[in-house]
Design a protein around this motif. Structure first.
Motif, short mmCIF file in Angstrom:
data_model
loop_
_atom_site.label_atom_id
_atom_site.label_comp_id
_atom_site.label_asym_id
_atom_site.label_seq_id
_atom_site.Cartn_x
_atom_site.Cartn_y
_atom_site.Cartn_z
N SER A 138 25.09 -2.23 -12.24
CA SER A 138 24.86 -2.95 -13.48
C SER A 138 25.65 -2.29 -14.60
N THR A 139 26.34 -3.12 -15.38
CA THR A 139 27.10 -2.59 -16.50
C THR A 139 26.19 -2.18 -17.65
N ASN A 140 25.24 -3.05 -17.98
CA ASN A 140 24.38 -2.81 -19.15
C ASN A 140 22.95 -3.29 -18.95
N LEU A 141 22.54 -3.50 -17.70
CA LEU A 141 21.18 -3.87 -17.33
C LEU A 141 20.83 -5.32 -17.68
N THR A 142 21.82 -6.12 -18.08
CA THR A 142 21.59 -7.54 -18.31
C THR A 142 21.93 -8.38 -17.08
N SER A 143 22.56 -7.77 -16.09
CA SER A 143 22.81 -8.42 -14.80
C SER A 143 22.93 -7.33 -13.74
N PHE A 144 22.72 -7.72 -12.49
CA PHE A 144 22.75 -6.78 -11.38
C PHE A 144 23.64 -7.39 -10.29
N THR A 145 24.71 -6.69 -9.97
CA THR A 145 25.75 -7.25 -9.12
C THR A 145 26.04 -6.31 -7.95
N GLY A 146 26.93 -6.79 -7.06
CA GLY A 146 27.38 -5.95 -5.95
C GLY A 146 26.28 -5.57 -4.99
N TYR A 147 25.27 -6.44 -4.83
CA TYR A 147 24.14 -6.09 -3.96
C TYR A 147 24.61 -5.73 -2.56
N ARG A 148 24.05 -4.65 -2.04
CA ARG A 148 24.36 -4.21 -0.68
C ARG A 148 23.22 -3.31 -0.19
N ARG A 149 23.23 -3.03 1.09
CA ARG A 149 22.36 -2.00 1.65
C ARG A 149 23.25 -0.90 2.22
N ILE A 150 22.82 0.33 2.03
CA ILE A 150 23.56 1.44 2.61
C ILE A 150 22.66 2.18 3.60
N GLN A 151 23.25 2.53 4.74
CA GLN A 151 22.51 3.24 5.79
C GLN A 151 22.59 4.73 5.51
N MET A 152 21.41 5.36 5.47
CA MET A 152 21.34 6.77 5.10
C MET A 152 21.28 7.70 6.31
N HIS A 153 20.79 7.21 7.45
CA HIS A 153 20.63 8.06 8.63
C HIS A 153 20.41 7.17 9.84
N THR A 154 20.27 7.76 11.00
CA THR A 154 20.00 7.02 12.23
C THR A 154 18.70 7.48 12.88
N LEU A 155 17.87 8.16 12.12
CA LEU A 155 16.61 8.68 12.65
C LEU A 155 15.59 7.55 12.81
N ALA A 156 14.63 7.74 13.69
CA ALA A 156 13.55 6.76 13.88
C ALA A 156 12.47 7.02 12.84
N THR A 157 12.82 6.77 11.58
CA THR A 157 11.89 7.03 10.48
C THR A 157 12.23 6.13 9.31
N HIS A 158 11.52 6.32 8.23
CA HIS A 158 11.71 5.53 7.03
C HIS A 158 12.71 6.18 6.09
N THR A 159 13.01 5.46 5.00
CA THR A 159 13.87 5.97 3.93
C THR A 159 13.21 5.55 2.63
N TRP A 160 12.32 6.39 2.12
CA TRP A 160 11.44 6.00 1.02
C TRP A 160 11.79 6.72 -0.27
N ALA A 161 11.43 6.07 -1.37
CA ALA A 161 11.37 6.67 -2.71
C ALA A 161 12.63 7.45 -3.07
N PRO A 162 13.78 6.78 -3.15
CA PRO A 162 15.02 7.50 -3.48
C PRO A 162 15.04 7.97 -4.93
N THR A 163 15.68 9.10 -5.15
CA THR A 163 16.00 9.58 -6.49
C THR A 163 17.46 10.02 -6.47
N VAL A 164 18.10 10.01 -7.61
CA VAL A 164 19.54 10.30 -7.70
C VAL A 164 19.76 11.38 -8.74
N PHE A 165 20.70 12.29 -8.47
CA PHE A 165 21.12 13.26 -9.49
C PHE A 165 22.60 13.55 -9.31
N TRP A 166 23.21 14.06 -10.37
CA TRP A 166 24.62 14.42 -10.35
C TRP A 166 24.74 15.89 -9.99
#
Length: 457
Positions: free
Chosen positions: A118-146
């Motif tokens: 999103s450029t400015n939170l007035t629209s949301f574009t480029g929707y996709r899913r990204i695969q984080m791992h191949t484990l037989a488990t979940h991928t919950w509650a993401p957080t991001v940092f630099w």
């Protein structure tokens, strides 16, 4: 240094942008806040697993956008999201990552996250899913940092690895391709729901200890995987808590939010501190904060005044209000079986607490309370007791349903409501039931508090 949740002066922002080789116009000083969340209610009538947004000028009291409807909904995977995390990237634009999970089917395995730009939170574009791992488990509650040392963003999430609930991390530069997963935080006991903020040379990680059900804070001087040490005692309000949400406010004070466990409890509790490094947090009075209606497991990002105006213009403010009690701040004015009363939130039908504040039926200078889920029905007094009745358009009804909004009898920043046709009486609660009673500035503190409400969404 975190560029996500800090208040910057214009000069500091310009210097940071120049040092990073970014356009100087990429940043603006944060003056407000935006929250991303999904919704649930006790009987799940308010459940919606799309991306919801709310705004706040002070970071404590929130106003839902888009009538508290989702602004975008996933179209792949489970076609539902939980735990959305909104993050301002180094170029000043935003990314949203979220758990790919519809509803409460927590037993399923899923290796993907939802992602939008999103450029400015007035629209949301480029929707996709990204695969984080191949484990037989979940991928919950993401957080991001630099992670400045890597010049990459870290995406940290909850998963099971080696038989234990812990945090994994993948690094990325574009939120499209990610590095191989690594264990990020494994303290020797089960943990869930991490949130990370980088402040100066310290990276703070707050999490839930699944063993004792409390929230804790850990920190690291590098932010590297497996470098964190817990430095706080356990925190909890209410009967259960999860999903810590750590925020450095635009005033440089710190806030910590915790989500109640499940949709039947108060949705959020909060703490504050002026010194996050000290590890001591003060419990916030629920009177001082109001989460968005039915909000669950959200995230907060600082926004500029221009961005605030933009999202309000794009998505719109609610056409309804709620009335929060001054002396019982977990309770809201509602109708139940057509009786006006004060009940602890959340509850279903959640719409019982939603009112359209319309010009007074007897005097447009006053106000009347029209029910959202029973249009044409208004809160009125009858034998001094409040009830919900259909408008019969008689003079008596219009008078009974009209009030003058005044400065709050117990707090001038809040509101009280004086009866139109019995002008010595004010709307108040007694034993959680609503009525009108004779009140004035000289009434007891308790009586004045009973007649004081916060009007907001």
């Amino acid at each position: 240094m975190s560029l996500t949740r800090r208040a910057f002066t214009a000069g500091a922002l310009s210097a940071v942008a120049g040092a990073m080789g970014l356009p100087r116009a990429a940043f603006a000083a944060n003056t407000a806040y935006l929250m991303a969340y999904f919704t649930e209610s006790p009987q799940m009538t308010g459940a919606d697993y799309g991306l919801h947004l709310a705004v706040s000028q002070d970071g404590w009291n929130w106003t839902p956008l888009n009538q508290n409807n989702p602004v975008v909904t996933p179209t792949a995977g489970t076609r539902g999201l939980r735990d959305p995390f909104v993050f301002r990237k180094n170029d000043g634009t935003f990314v949203v990552v979220a758990t790919d999970l519809y509803g409460t089917n927590f037993g399923q395995n899923n290796q993907f996250l939802h992602v939008w730009d999103s450029t400015n939170l007035t629209s949301f574009t480029g929707y996709r899913r990204i695969q984080m791992h191949t484990l037989a488990t979940h991928t919950w509650a993401p957080t991001v940092f630099w992670d400045a040392s890597r010049s990459q963003y870290g995406i940290v999430y909850s998963a099971v690895n080696g038989g234990r609930d812990l945090f994994m991390v993948n690094y990325t530069s574009d939120f499209r391709t990610v590095t191989s997963p690594q264990v990020f935080f494994n303290p020797g006991f089960n943990v869930l729901d991490g949130d990370i903020v980088v402040d100066g040379g310290t990276t703070y990680l707050y999490y839930k200890n699944l063993g004792d059900g409390l929230l804790y804070g850990a920190r690291s001087s590098s932010g590297a995987p497996n470098s964190f040490s817990t430095y706080t005692g356990g925190l909890r309000q209410g009967t259960a808590i999860e999903a810590p949400l750590l925020l450095k406010g635009n005033d440089d004070g710190w806030r910590l939010w915790g989500d109640s466990f499940g949709p039947v409890n108060n949705d959020y509790y909060a703490w504050s501190t002026s010194n996050i490094g000290g590890g001591s947090w003060s419990v916030m009075n629920q009177r001082d904060y109001t989460p968005p209606l039915n909000a669950k497991h959200g995230s907060i990002v600082g926004i500029s005044s221009t961005e605030y105006a933009g999202v309000v213009s794009r998505w719109g403010l609610p056409n309804w209000v709620r009335l929060k009690s001054s002396n019982f701040p977990d309770r809201y004015v509602r109708h139940a079986n057509r009786i006006g009363r004060l009940d602890a939130y959340p509850f279903d039908p959640f719409q019982d607490q939603m009112w359209r504040l319309v010009p007074g039926l007897a005097d447009a200078a006053g106000v009347s309370f029209e029910s959202v889920n029973y249009p044409g029905n208004f809160l009125r007094h009858w034998n001094y007791e409040m009830r919900l009745d259909p408008n019969d358009n008689t003079a008596a009804f219009r008078g009974d349903a009209t009030f003058y909004r005044t400065a709050g009898l117990a707090d001038g920043a809040w509101s009280s409501f004086r009866s139109y046709n019995v002008p010595t009486r004010y709307l108040r609660h007694v034993n959680y039931l609503l009525r009108i009673d004779v009140l004035s500035a000289s009434s007891s503190v308790a009586d004045r508090q009973d007649a004081t409400f916060r009007v907001g969404a």
